[in-house]
Design an enzyme around this catalytic site. Structure first.
Site, PDB file in Angstrom:
ATOM      1  N   GLU A 356       0.872  -1.187   0.000  1.00 50.60           N
ATOM      2  CA  GLU A 356       0.000   0.000   0.000  1.00 50.60           C
ATOM      3  C   GLU A 356       0.904   1.230   0.000  1.00 50.60           C
ATOM      4  O   GLU A 356       0.906   2.040   0.924  1.00 50.60           O
ATOM      5  CB  GLU A 356      -0.924  -0.001   1.213  1.00 50.60           C
ATOM      6  CG  GLU A 356      -2.013   1.060   1.136  1.00 50.60           C
ATOM      7  CD  GLU A 356      -2.878   1.136   2.382  1.00 50.60           C
ATOM      8  OE1 GLU A 356      -3.853   1.891   2.364  1.00 50.60           O
ATOM      9  OE2 GLU A 356      -2.570   0.439   3.376  1.00 50.60           O
ATOM     10  N   HIS A 381      -4.437  -4.759  -0.312  1.00 50.75           N
ATOM     11  CA  HIS A 381      -4.151  -3.646  -1.235  1.00 50.75           C
ATOM     12  C   HIS A 381      -3.239  -4.087  -2.374  1.00 50.75           C
ATOM     13  O   HIS A 381      -3.635  -4.088  -3.526  1.00 50.75           O
ATOM     14  CB  HIS A 381      -3.564  -2.430  -0.510  1.00 50.75           C
ATOM     15  CG  HIS A 381      -4.511  -1.779   0.421  1.00 50.75           C
ATOM     16  ND1 HIS A 381      -5.616  -1.084  -0.020  1.00 50.75           N
ATOM     17  CD2 HIS A 381      -4.557  -1.744   1.779  1.00 50.75           C
ATOM     18  CE1 HIS A 381      -6.292  -0.626   1.018  1.00 50.75           C
ATOM     19  NE2 HIS A 381      -5.691  -1.031   2.125  1.00 50.75           N
TER      20      HIS A 381
END
Length: 506
Positions: A356, A381
Protein backbone atom coordinates in the site's frame (compact mmCIF):
# COMPACT_ATOMS: atom_id res chain seq x y z
CA UNK A 1 28.49 -24.48 -23.42
CA UNK A 2 29.00 -22.32 -26.52
CA UNK A 3 27.18 -24.87 -28.66
CA UNK A 4 24.27 -24.96 -26.16
CA UNK A 5 23.98 -21.15 -26.20
CA UNK A 6 24.06 -21.06 -29.98
CA UNK A 7 21.42 -23.76 -30.18
CA UNK A 8 19.29 -21.81 -27.69
CA UNK A 9 19.54 -18.69 -29.82
CA UNK A 10 18.76 -20.71 -32.93
CA UNK A 11 15.62 -22.12 -31.33
CA UNK A 12 14.54 -18.61 -30.36
CA UNK A 13 15.10 -17.37 -33.92
CA UNK A 14 13.13 -20.27 -35.33
CA UNK A 15 10.22 -19.60 -32.97
CA UNK A 16 10.28 -15.91 -33.88
CA UNK A 17 10.31 -16.72 -37.61
CA UNK A 18 7.44 -19.17 -37.25
CA UNK A 19 5.42 -16.57 -35.34
CA UNK A 20 6.02 -13.95 -38.03
CA UNK A 21 5.06 -16.45 -40.72
CA UNK A 22 1.95 -17.31 -38.70
CA UNK A 23 0.61 -13.75 -38.52
CA UNK A 24 1.78 -12.27 -41.84
CA UNK A 25 0.30 -13.10 -45.24
CA UNK A 26 2.00 -12.80 -48.63
CA UNK A 27 1.26 -9.11 -49.08
CA UNK A 28 3.07 -8.28 -45.83
CA UNK A 29 -0.04 -7.24 -43.82
CA UNK A 30 -1.46 -8.88 -40.70
CA UNK A 31 -3.88 -11.74 -41.24
CA UNK A 32 -7.34 -10.61 -39.96
CA UNK A 33 -8.19 -14.16 -38.89
CA UNK A 34 -5.03 -14.50 -36.83
CA UNK A 35 -5.56 -11.00 -35.43
CA UNK A 36 -9.00 -12.02 -34.20
CA UNK A 37 -7.49 -15.15 -32.66
CA UNK A 38 -4.87 -13.10 -30.80
CA UNK A 39 -7.48 -10.64 -29.55
CA UNK A 40 -9.66 -13.49 -28.33
CA UNK A 41 -6.71 -15.14 -26.60
CA UNK A 42 -5.81 -11.92 -24.80
CA UNK A 43 -9.39 -11.35 -23.61
CA UNK A 44 -9.54 -14.94 -22.35
CA UNK A 45 -6.68 -14.20 -19.94
CA UNK A 46 -8.43 -11.36 -18.10
CA UNK A 47 -10.58 -11.81 -15.02
CA UNK A 48 -13.87 -13.24 -16.26
CA UNK A 49 -12.45 -13.90 -19.71
CA UNK A 50 -13.18 -17.61 -19.54
CA UNK A 51 -16.68 -17.28 -18.13
CA UNK A 52 -19.32 -18.75 -20.44
CA UNK A 53 -22.34 -16.46 -20.34
CA UNK A 54 -25.90 -17.65 -20.80
CA UNK A 55 -28.17 -15.91 -23.31
CA UNK A 56 -29.72 -13.88 -20.49
CA UNK A 57 -26.26 -12.94 -19.19
CA UNK A 58 -25.15 -11.95 -22.70
CA UNK A 59 -28.16 -9.65 -22.97
CA UNK A 60 -27.32 -7.93 -19.68
CA UNK A 61 -23.66 -7.78 -20.67
CA UNK A 62 -24.55 -5.96 -23.91
CA UNK A 63 -26.58 -3.45 -21.92
CA UNK A 64 -23.70 -2.89 -19.48
CA UNK A 65 -21.29 -2.35 -22.35
CA UNK A 66 -23.62 0.24 -23.92
CA UNK A 67 -23.94 2.04 -20.57
CA UNK A 68 -20.19 1.96 -20.05
CA UNK A 69 -19.47 3.38 -23.51
CA UNK A 70 -21.91 6.21 -22.80
CA UNK A 71 -20.30 7.03 -19.44
CA UNK A 72 -16.77 6.85 -20.84
CA UNK A 73 -17.63 9.35 -23.56
CA UNK A 74 -19.27 11.84 -21.18
CA UNK A 75 -17.60 15.15 -20.28
CA UNK A 76 -17.19 14.03 -16.68
CA UNK A 77 -15.95 10.47 -16.18
CA UNK A 78 -16.28 9.51 -12.48
CA UNK A 79 -13.23 7.21 -12.14
CA UNK A 80 -10.97 10.01 -13.42
CA UNK A 81 -12.20 12.35 -10.66
CA UNK A 82 -11.65 12.34 -6.92
CA UNK A 83 -14.32 10.11 -5.37
CA UNK A 84 -15.75 12.90 -3.22
CA UNK A 85 -16.53 14.86 -6.40
CA UNK A 86 -17.51 11.80 -8.41
CA UNK A 87 -19.92 10.29 -5.89
CA UNK A 88 -23.05 12.25 -7.03
CA UNK A 89 -22.33 11.24 -10.63
CA UNK A 90 -21.85 7.59 -9.67
CA UNK A 91 -25.18 7.59 -7.82
CA UNK A 92 -26.92 8.60 -11.06
CA UNK A 93 -25.19 5.88 -13.09
CA UNK A 94 -27.37 3.00 -14.38
CA UNK A 95 -24.30 0.76 -13.96
CA UNK A 96 -24.09 1.65 -10.29
CA UNK A 97 -27.80 0.99 -9.93
CA UNK A 98 -27.29 -2.51 -11.30
CA UNK A 99 -24.25 -3.11 -9.11
CA UNK A 100 -26.28 -2.28 -6.02
CA UNK A 101 -28.70 -5.05 -6.97
CA UNK A 102 -25.93 -7.51 -7.88
CA UNK A 103 -24.99 -10.20 -5.32
CA UNK A 104 -21.38 -9.35 -4.56
CA UNK A 105 -20.37 -12.25 -2.35
CA UNK A 106 -18.14 -11.25 0.56
CA UNK A 107 -16.29 -8.20 1.85
CA UNK A 108 -12.86 -9.48 2.83
CA UNK A 109 -11.09 -6.22 3.76
CA UNK A 110 -12.94 -3.87 6.11
CA UNK A 111 -11.66 -2.39 9.37
CA UNK A 112 -13.91 -2.53 12.42
CA UNK A 113 -13.66 1.17 13.31
CA UNK A 114 -15.11 2.16 9.94
CA UNK A 115 -17.68 -0.58 9.40
CA UNK A 116 -20.81 1.50 10.07
CA UNK A 117 -21.88 4.77 8.44
CA UNK A 118 -21.08 7.95 10.36
CA UNK A 119 -24.70 9.08 9.91
CA UNK A 120 -25.75 6.21 12.16
CA UNK A 121 -23.04 7.00 14.69
CA UNK A 122 -24.05 10.65 14.92
CA UNK A 123 -27.83 10.40 14.57
CA UNK A 124 -28.23 7.29 16.68
CA UNK A 125 -25.30 6.77 19.05
CA UNK A 126 -24.58 10.40 20.00
CA UNK A 127 -28.26 10.88 20.87
CA UNK A 128 -28.11 8.19 23.54
CA UNK A 129 -28.15 9.19 27.24
CA UNK A 130 -24.91 9.81 29.17
CA UNK A 131 -22.89 10.74 26.07
CA UNK A 132 -20.27 13.40 26.81
CA UNK A 133 -18.25 15.42 24.30
CA UNK A 134 -14.96 17.30 24.55
CA UNK A 135 -13.37 19.71 22.06
CA UNK A 136 -9.61 19.26 21.88
CA UNK A 137 -6.83 21.76 21.35
CA UNK A 138 -6.28 20.51 17.76
CA UNK A 139 -9.90 21.20 16.70
CA UNK A 140 -10.98 17.61 17.04
CA UNK A 141 -13.58 16.02 19.32
CA UNK A 142 -13.70 13.13 21.75
CA UNK A 143 -16.71 11.18 23.02
CA UNK A 144 -17.22 9.28 26.25
CA UNK A 145 -20.22 7.58 27.85
CA UNK A 146 -20.25 7.98 31.61
CA UNK A 147 -22.67 7.93 34.53
CA UNK A 148 -20.93 10.99 35.99
CA UNK A 149 -18.96 14.04 34.80
CA UNK A 150 -15.73 12.62 33.33
CA UNK A 151 -12.42 13.72 34.81
CA UNK A 152 -10.19 16.01 32.73
CA UNK A 153 -7.35 14.32 30.84
CA UNK A 154 -4.39 15.51 28.78
CA UNK A 155 -6.35 15.92 25.53
CA UNK A 156 -9.73 16.86 27.07
CA UNK A 157 -9.93 19.50 29.79
CA UNK A 158 -13.69 20.03 29.80
CA UNK A 159 -16.39 17.43 29.10
CA UNK A 160 -19.97 18.50 28.30
CA UNK A 161 -23.11 16.39 28.29
CA UNK A 162 -24.04 16.21 24.62
CA UNK A 163 -27.77 16.20 25.33
CA UNK A 164 -27.48 19.51 27.23
CA UNK A 165 -25.29 21.07 24.54
CA UNK A 166 -27.75 20.18 21.77
CA UNK A 167 -30.67 21.57 23.77
CA UNK A 168 -29.04 25.01 23.70
CA UNK A 169 -28.82 25.02 19.90
CA UNK A 170 -32.40 24.77 18.74
CA UNK A 171 -31.83 23.17 15.32
CA UNK A 172 -28.89 20.79 15.80
CA UNK A 173 -28.44 20.04 12.08
CA UNK A 174 -25.31 22.14 11.59
CA UNK A 175 -23.81 20.81 14.80
CA UNK A 176 -24.45 17.20 13.77
CA UNK A 177 -22.91 17.89 10.38
CA UNK A 178 -19.81 19.21 12.12
CA UNK A 179 -19.59 15.96 14.11
CA UNK A 180 -19.90 14.00 10.87
CA UNK A 181 -16.99 15.97 9.41
CA UNK A 182 -14.86 14.86 12.36
CA UNK A 183 -15.69 11.22 11.66
CA UNK A 184 -15.08 11.18 7.91
CA UNK A 185 -12.54 12.38 5.36
CA UNK A 186 -15.23 13.92 3.17
CA UNK A 187 -14.66 17.48 2.00
CA UNK A 188 -15.97 19.43 -0.99
CA UNK A 189 -12.44 20.31 -2.17
CA UNK A 190 -10.23 17.31 -1.38
CA UNK A 191 -7.29 18.50 -3.49
CA UNK A 192 -6.97 21.65 -1.38
CA UNK A 193 -7.80 19.98 1.94
CA UNK A 194 -5.37 17.10 1.36
CA UNK A 195 -2.34 18.35 -0.58
CA UNK A 196 -0.21 15.34 0.40
CA UNK A 197 -0.38 11.81 1.71
CA UNK A 198 0.90 12.99 5.10
CA UNK A 199 -1.99 15.42 5.50
CA UNK A 200 -4.73 12.96 4.51
CA UNK A 201 -3.27 10.20 6.68
CA UNK A 202 -3.17 12.56 9.67
CA UNK A 203 -6.89 13.28 9.28
CA UNK A 204 -7.54 9.59 8.58
CA UNK A 205 -5.94 8.44 11.84
CA UNK A 206 -7.52 11.26 13.83
CA UNK A 207 -10.99 10.19 12.68
CA UNK A 208 -10.38 6.70 14.10
CA UNK A 209 -9.51 8.21 17.49
CA UNK A 210 -12.69 10.31 17.42
CA UNK A 211 -14.90 7.31 16.67
CA UNK A 212 -13.28 5.10 19.32
CA UNK A 213 -15.08 6.72 22.27
CA UNK A 214 -18.43 5.89 20.68
CA UNK A 215 -17.72 2.42 19.31
CA UNK A 216 -15.93 1.00 22.35
CA UNK A 217 -18.83 1.70 24.72
CA UNK A 218 -20.04 -1.84 25.43
CA UNK A 219 -23.79 -1.38 24.67
CA UNK A 220 -22.92 0.49 21.47
CA UNK A 221 -20.49 -2.19 20.26
CA UNK A 222 -23.23 -4.83 20.38
CA UNK A 223 -25.52 -2.69 18.20
CA UNK A 224 -22.59 -1.54 16.04
CA UNK A 225 -21.66 -5.02 14.85
CA UNK A 226 -25.26 -5.86 14.03
CA UNK A 227 -25.74 -2.56 12.20
CA UNK A 228 -22.56 -3.15 10.18
CA UNK A 229 -23.84 -6.51 8.95
CA UNK A 230 -27.17 -4.88 8.17
CA UNK A 231 -25.55 -2.22 5.95
CA UNK A 232 -23.60 -4.89 4.07
CA UNK A 233 -26.73 -7.01 3.62
CA UNK A 234 -28.62 -4.00 2.25
CA UNK A 235 -25.95 -3.74 -0.45
CA UNK A 236 -26.35 -7.43 -1.34
CA UNK A 237 -23.16 -8.55 0.42
CA UNK A 238 -23.54 -11.94 2.09
CA UNK A 239 -20.31 -12.44 4.06
CA UNK A 240 -17.73 -10.40 6.00
CA UNK A 241 -14.14 -10.78 7.16
CA UNK A 242 -13.53 -7.93 9.57
CA UNK A 243 -10.10 -6.70 10.63
CA UNK A 244 -10.05 -5.63 14.27
CA UNK A 245 -7.58 -4.97 17.03
CA UNK A 246 -10.36 -5.75 19.52
CA UNK A 247 -9.99 -2.63 21.61
CA UNK A 248 -11.09 -3.01 25.21
CA UNK A 249 -14.67 -1.84 25.75
CA UNK A 250 -16.05 0.08 28.70
CA UNK A 251 -19.29 0.41 30.68
CA UNK A 252 -20.97 3.55 32.06
CA UNK A 253 -19.26 3.11 35.43
CA UNK A 254 -15.84 2.95 33.77
CA UNK A 255 -15.32 -0.80 34.18
CA UNK A 256 -13.44 -2.45 31.33
CA UNK A 257 -14.08 -5.62 29.33
CA UNK A 258 -11.18 -7.59 27.83
CA UNK A 259 -10.65 -8.47 24.17
CA UNK A 260 -12.33 -11.85 24.52
CA UNK A 261 -15.53 -10.07 25.53
CA UNK A 262 -15.41 -8.06 22.30
CA UNK A 263 -14.78 -11.21 20.26
CA UNK A 264 -17.72 -12.97 21.89
CA UNK A 265 -19.88 -9.90 21.24
CA UNK A 266 -18.96 -10.06 17.55
CA UNK A 267 -19.73 -13.78 17.48
CA UNK A 268 -23.11 -13.33 19.16
CA UNK A 269 -24.09 -10.39 16.93
CA UNK A 270 -23.23 -12.46 13.86
CA UNK A 271 -25.25 -15.46 15.03
CA UNK A 272 -28.22 -13.23 15.76
CA UNK A 273 -27.97 -11.54 12.37
CA UNK A 274 -27.73 -14.84 10.48
CA UNK A 275 -30.78 -16.10 12.40
CA UNK A 276 -32.67 -12.97 11.35
CA UNK A 277 -31.32 -13.11 7.76
CA UNK A 278 -30.88 -16.74 6.63
CA UNK A 279 -29.51 -15.58 3.25
CA UNK A 280 -26.44 -14.10 5.01
CA UNK A 281 -23.53 -16.54 5.20
CA UNK A 282 -21.78 -15.19 8.30
CA UNK A 283 -18.75 -13.21 9.46
CA UNK A 284 -15.23 -13.91 10.69
CA UNK A 285 -12.49 -11.75 12.15
CA UNK A 286 -8.83 -11.12 11.34
CA UNK A 287 -7.05 -10.02 14.52
CA UNK A 288 -4.79 -7.00 13.99
CA UNK A 289 -1.94 -5.16 15.69
CA UNK A 290 -0.44 -1.80 14.73
CA UNK A 291 2.88 -1.75 12.89
CA UNK A 292 4.08 1.16 15.05
CA UNK A 293 4.42 -1.18 18.06
CA UNK A 294 7.63 -2.78 19.35
CA UNK A 295 8.71 -6.32 18.47
CA UNK A 296 7.85 -7.46 22.00
CA UNK A 297 4.32 -6.05 21.61
CA UNK A 298 3.81 -7.85 18.30
CA UNK A 299 5.09 -11.08 19.85
CA UNK A 300 2.45 -10.75 22.54
CA UNK A 301 -0.21 -9.95 19.93
CA UNK A 302 0.73 -13.02 17.85
CA UNK A 303 0.59 -15.27 20.92
CA UNK A 304 -2.78 -13.79 21.82
CA UNK A 305 -4.11 -14.34 18.28
CA UNK A 306 -2.95 -17.97 18.33
CA UNK A 307 -4.84 -18.55 21.56
CA UNK A 308 -7.96 -16.77 20.29
CA UNK A 309 -8.00 -18.89 17.16
CA UNK A 310 -7.70 -22.04 19.27
CA UNK A 311 -10.58 -20.90 21.47
CA UNK A 312 -12.74 -19.49 18.65
CA UNK A 313 -11.80 -21.43 15.48
CA UNK A 314 -15.11 -20.62 13.77
CA UNK A 315 -14.65 -16.87 14.29
CA UNK A 316 -10.93 -16.03 14.15
CA UNK A 317 -9.51 -16.29 10.62
CA UNK A 318 -5.95 -15.09 11.24
CA UNK A 319 -3.67 -12.13 11.89
CA UNK A 320 -2.52 -8.91 10.20
CA UNK A 321 -0.47 -5.77 10.86
CA UNK A 322 -2.25 -2.47 10.20
CA UNK A 323 -1.36 1.21 10.01
CA UNK A 324 0.32 3.30 7.35
CA UNK A 325 3.06 1.29 5.67
CA UNK A 326 5.17 4.29 4.64
CA UNK A 327 5.61 5.50 8.23
CA UNK A 328 5.40 2.14 10.00
CA UNK A 329 7.80 -0.69 10.59
CA UNK A 330 8.26 -3.33 7.91
CA UNK A 331 7.24 -6.96 8.03
CA UNK A 332 10.91 -7.94 8.04
CA UNK A 333 11.49 -5.80 11.12
CA UNK A 334 8.94 -8.01 12.92
CA UNK A 335 10.31 -11.27 11.51
CA UNK A 336 11.09 -12.70 14.95
CA UNK A 337 7.52 -12.10 16.12
CA UNK A 338 5.94 -13.29 12.88
CA UNK A 339 7.97 -16.52 13.00
CA UNK A 340 6.45 -17.44 16.37
CA UNK A 341 3.62 -19.68 15.07
CA UNK A 342 6.12 -21.91 13.29
CA UNK A 343 8.47 -21.92 16.29
CA UNK A 344 5.59 -22.90 18.58
CA UNK A 345 4.17 -25.52 16.22
CA UNK A 346 0.98 -23.49 15.88
CA UNK A 347 -1.06 -22.50 12.83
CA UNK A 348 -1.96 -18.82 12.40
CA UNK A 349 -2.86 -17.71 8.86
CA UNK A 350 -1.60 -14.26 7.88
CA UNK A 351 -3.52 -11.70 5.81
CA UNK A 352 -0.90 -9.00 5.47
CA UNK A 353 -1.36 -5.45 4.30
CA UNK A 354 1.50 -5.14 1.80
CA UNK A 355 2.32 -2.83 -1.07
CA UNK A 356 0.00 0.00 0.00
CA UNK A 357 2.70 2.40 -1.13
CA UNK A 358 4.02 4.25 -4.16
CA UNK A 359 7.55 4.50 -2.69
CA UNK A 360 9.13 2.07 -5.13
CA UNK A 361 12.48 0.63 -4.14
CA UNK A 362 12.27 1.50 -0.43
CA UNK A 363 12.33 -0.96 2.48
CA UNK A 364 8.57 -0.52 2.78
CA UNK A 365 8.24 -1.61 -0.84
CA UNK A 366 9.83 -4.93 0.15
CA UNK A 367 6.78 -5.82 2.23
CA UNK A 368 5.24 -7.44 -0.86
CA UNK A 369 7.94 -10.11 -1.07
CA UNK A 370 8.17 -10.49 2.70
CA UNK A 371 4.43 -11.06 2.94
CA UNK A 372 4.83 -13.98 0.55
CA UNK A 373 7.88 -15.27 2.46
CA UNK A 374 5.68 -15.40 5.56
CA UNK A 375 3.07 -17.32 3.53
CA UNK A 376 0.35 -14.69 3.60
CA UNK A 377 -3.04 -16.06 2.61
CA UNK A 378 -4.06 -12.84 0.83
CA UNK A 379 -2.40 -9.48 0.17
CA UNK A 380 -4.16 -6.38 1.46
CA UNK A 381 -4.15 -3.65 -1.23
CA UNK A 382 -1.07 -4.86 -3.14
CA UNK A 383 -0.90 -1.52 -4.93
CA UNK A 384 2.83 -2.00 -5.63
CA UNK A 385 2.55 -5.62 -6.79
CA UNK A 386 2.64 -4.76 -10.50
CA UNK A 387 6.17 -3.39 -9.97
CA UNK A 388 7.39 -6.72 -8.54
CA UNK A 389 7.36 -9.35 -11.31
CA UNK A 390 8.69 -12.12 -9.07
CA UNK A 391 6.18 -11.39 -6.30
CA UNK A 392 3.41 -11.24 -8.88
CA UNK A 393 4.47 -14.60 -10.29
CA UNK A 394 4.73 -16.19 -6.84
CA UNK A 395 1.38 -14.87 -5.64
CA UNK A 396 -0.32 -16.16 -8.76
CA UNK A 397 1.28 -19.60 -8.49
CA UNK A 398 0.33 -19.82 -4.82
CA UNK A 399 -3.18 -18.54 -5.54
CA UNK A 400 -2.74 -15.58 -3.18
CA UNK A 401 -5.48 -13.07 -3.95
CA UNK A 402 -5.04 -9.31 -3.78
CA UNK A 403 -7.68 -7.39 -1.81
CA UNK A 404 -8.30 -4.43 -4.12
CA UNK A 405 -9.79 -1.31 -2.47
CA UNK A 406 -9.94 1.31 -5.27
CA UNK A 407 -11.59 4.21 -3.42
CA UNK A 408 -9.21 3.89 -0.47
CA UNK A 409 -6.20 3.99 -2.80
CA UNK A 410 -7.50 7.14 -4.46
CA UNK A 411 -8.62 9.03 -1.34
CA UNK A 412 -5.31 8.23 0.39
CA UNK A 413 -3.53 9.68 -2.65
CA UNK A 414 -1.81 6.66 -4.18
CA UNK A 415 -3.53 7.32 -7.51
CA UNK A 416 -5.64 10.20 -8.78
CA UNK A 417 -7.16 8.74 -11.99
CA UNK A 418 -8.32 5.17 -11.42
CA UNK A 419 -7.77 4.36 -15.08
CA UNK A 420 -4.07 4.44 -14.16
CA UNK A 421 -4.38 2.07 -11.19
CA UNK A 422 -1.75 -0.74 -11.33
CA UNK A 423 -4.52 -3.29 -10.74
CA UNK A 424 -5.51 -2.78 -14.40
CA UNK A 425 -2.51 -4.97 -15.21
CA UNK A 426 -3.55 -7.59 -12.66
CA UNK A 427 -7.11 -7.65 -14.01
CA UNK A 428 -5.93 -8.06 -17.59
CA UNK A 429 -3.68 -10.96 -16.58
CA UNK A 430 -6.35 -12.75 -14.59
CA UNK A 431 -4.48 -12.40 -11.31
CA UNK A 432 -6.57 -13.49 -8.28
CA UNK A 433 -8.45 -10.39 -7.08
CA UNK A 434 -11.27 -9.55 -4.71
CA UNK A 435 -12.97 -6.17 -4.32
CA UNK A 436 -13.41 -4.57 -0.93
CA UNK A 437 -13.93 -1.16 0.67
CA UNK A 438 -11.28 -0.89 3.42
CA UNK A 439 -12.75 1.97 5.51
CA UNK A 440 -16.19 2.70 4.02
CA UNK A 441 -17.51 5.07 6.69
CA UNK A 442 -14.51 7.37 6.37
CA UNK A 443 -14.96 7.59 2.60
CA UNK A 444 -18.72 8.12 2.71
CA UNK A 445 -19.65 4.71 1.31
CA UNK A 446 -21.27 1.55 2.57
CA UNK A 447 -21.16 -2.00 1.27
CA UNK A 448 -19.15 -2.73 -1.88
CA UNK A 449 -21.09 -1.18 -4.77
CA UNK A 450 -19.03 2.01 -5.02
CA UNK A 451 -15.75 0.09 -5.12
CA UNK A 452 -17.17 -2.40 -7.62
CA UNK A 453 -18.15 0.52 -9.83
CA UNK A 454 -14.65 2.04 -9.72
CA UNK A 455 -13.02 -1.31 -10.43
CA UNK A 456 -15.44 -2.28 -13.20
CA UNK A 457 -15.75 1.03 -15.02
CA UNK A 458 -12.45 2.74 -14.21
CA UNK A 459 -9.77 0.09 -13.65
CA UNK A 460 -11.26 -2.60 -15.89
CA UNK A 461 -12.22 -0.22 -18.68
CA UNK A 462 -14.30 -1.34 -21.62
CA UNK A 463 -12.76 -4.83 -21.59
CA UNK A 464 -14.27 -5.66 -18.20
CA UNK A 465 -17.65 -7.31 -18.75
CA UNK A 466 -20.33 -9.23 -16.88
CA UNK A 467 -17.97 -12.21 -16.70
CA UNK A 468 -15.51 -9.98 -14.85
CA UNK A 469 -18.14 -9.04 -12.28
CA UNK A 470 -19.17 -12.66 -11.94
CA UNK A 471 -15.63 -13.91 -11.30
CA UNK A 472 -14.84 -11.09 -8.86
CA UNK A 473 -17.94 -11.96 -6.82
CA UNK A 474 -17.15 -15.68 -6.86
CA UNK A 475 -13.54 -14.91 -5.87
CA UNK A 476 -14.75 -13.32 -2.64
CA UNK A 477 -16.07 -16.71 -1.54
CA UNK A 478 -13.31 -18.76 -3.17
CA UNK A 479 -10.50 -16.78 -1.49
CA UNK A 480 -12.25 -16.32 1.85
CA UNK A 481 -11.04 -17.99 5.04
CA UNK A 482 -14.11 -20.23 5.18
CA UNK A 483 -13.57 -24.00 5.40
CA UNK A 484 -14.24 -25.92 2.15
CA UNK A 485 -17.74 -27.09 3.11
CA UNK A 486 -18.90 -23.56 3.97
CA UNK A 487 -17.34 -22.24 0.77
CA UNK A 488 -19.45 -24.70 -1.19
CA UNK A 489 -22.53 -23.61 0.75
CA UNK A 490 -21.66 -19.96 0.07
CA UNK A 491 -21.16 -20.55 -3.66
CA UNK A 492 -24.55 -22.29 -3.90
CA UNK A 493 -26.22 -19.43 -2.03
CA UNK A 494 -24.49 -16.86 -4.23
CA UNK A 495 -25.40 -18.68 -7.48
CA UNK A 496 -29.05 -18.70 -6.46
CA UNK A 497 -28.95 -14.95 -5.84
CA UNK A 498 -27.08 -14.41 -9.11
CA UNK A 499 -29.69 -16.31 -11.14
CA UNK A 500 -32.45 -14.14 -9.67
CA UNK A 501 -30.42 -10.99 -10.40
CA UNK A 502 -29.93 -12.02 -14.04
CA UNK A 503 -33.58 -12.97 -14.57
CA UNK A 504 -34.80 -9.65 -13.10
CA UNK A 505 -32.37 -7.41 -15.04
CA UNK A 506 -31.78 -9.01 -18.43
Amino acid sequence: MVIWVCRGRLRALVRCSLFLWFVVVCNGGPDPIQRDALMHQEVSRQIGGRETLTLAEQKLDAHLRWCKQKEMSADQFPPSMHFFKAKPLIQKSPIFNLLQKMPKGGALHIHSSSLVSVDWLVKNVTYRPNCYICFTWDNSVRFLFSDRQPFPRWDCIYWQLLETLRAKMGDPTDFDNSLIRNLTLYTEDPDVAYPSQDVVWHKFERAFITAAGLITHAPVLTDYFYRGLEELHQDNVMYLELRSGLSRTYELDGSIHDKVWSLKTFQEATKRFVADHPDFLGARMIITAHRALRVSDIKAAVREAIQMQRDFPEVVAGFDLVGREDSGRTLWYFREALSLPGDLGAVLPYYFHAGETDHEGTKVDENILDALLFNTTRIGHGYALAHHPLAKELSRKRNVAVELCPISNQVLKLVSDLRNHPAAVLMSEGHPLVISSDDPSLFGTSGLSYDFYQAFVGIGGLKANLGTLKELAVNSIRYSSLPPQLKETGLVMWQSKWDVFISENS
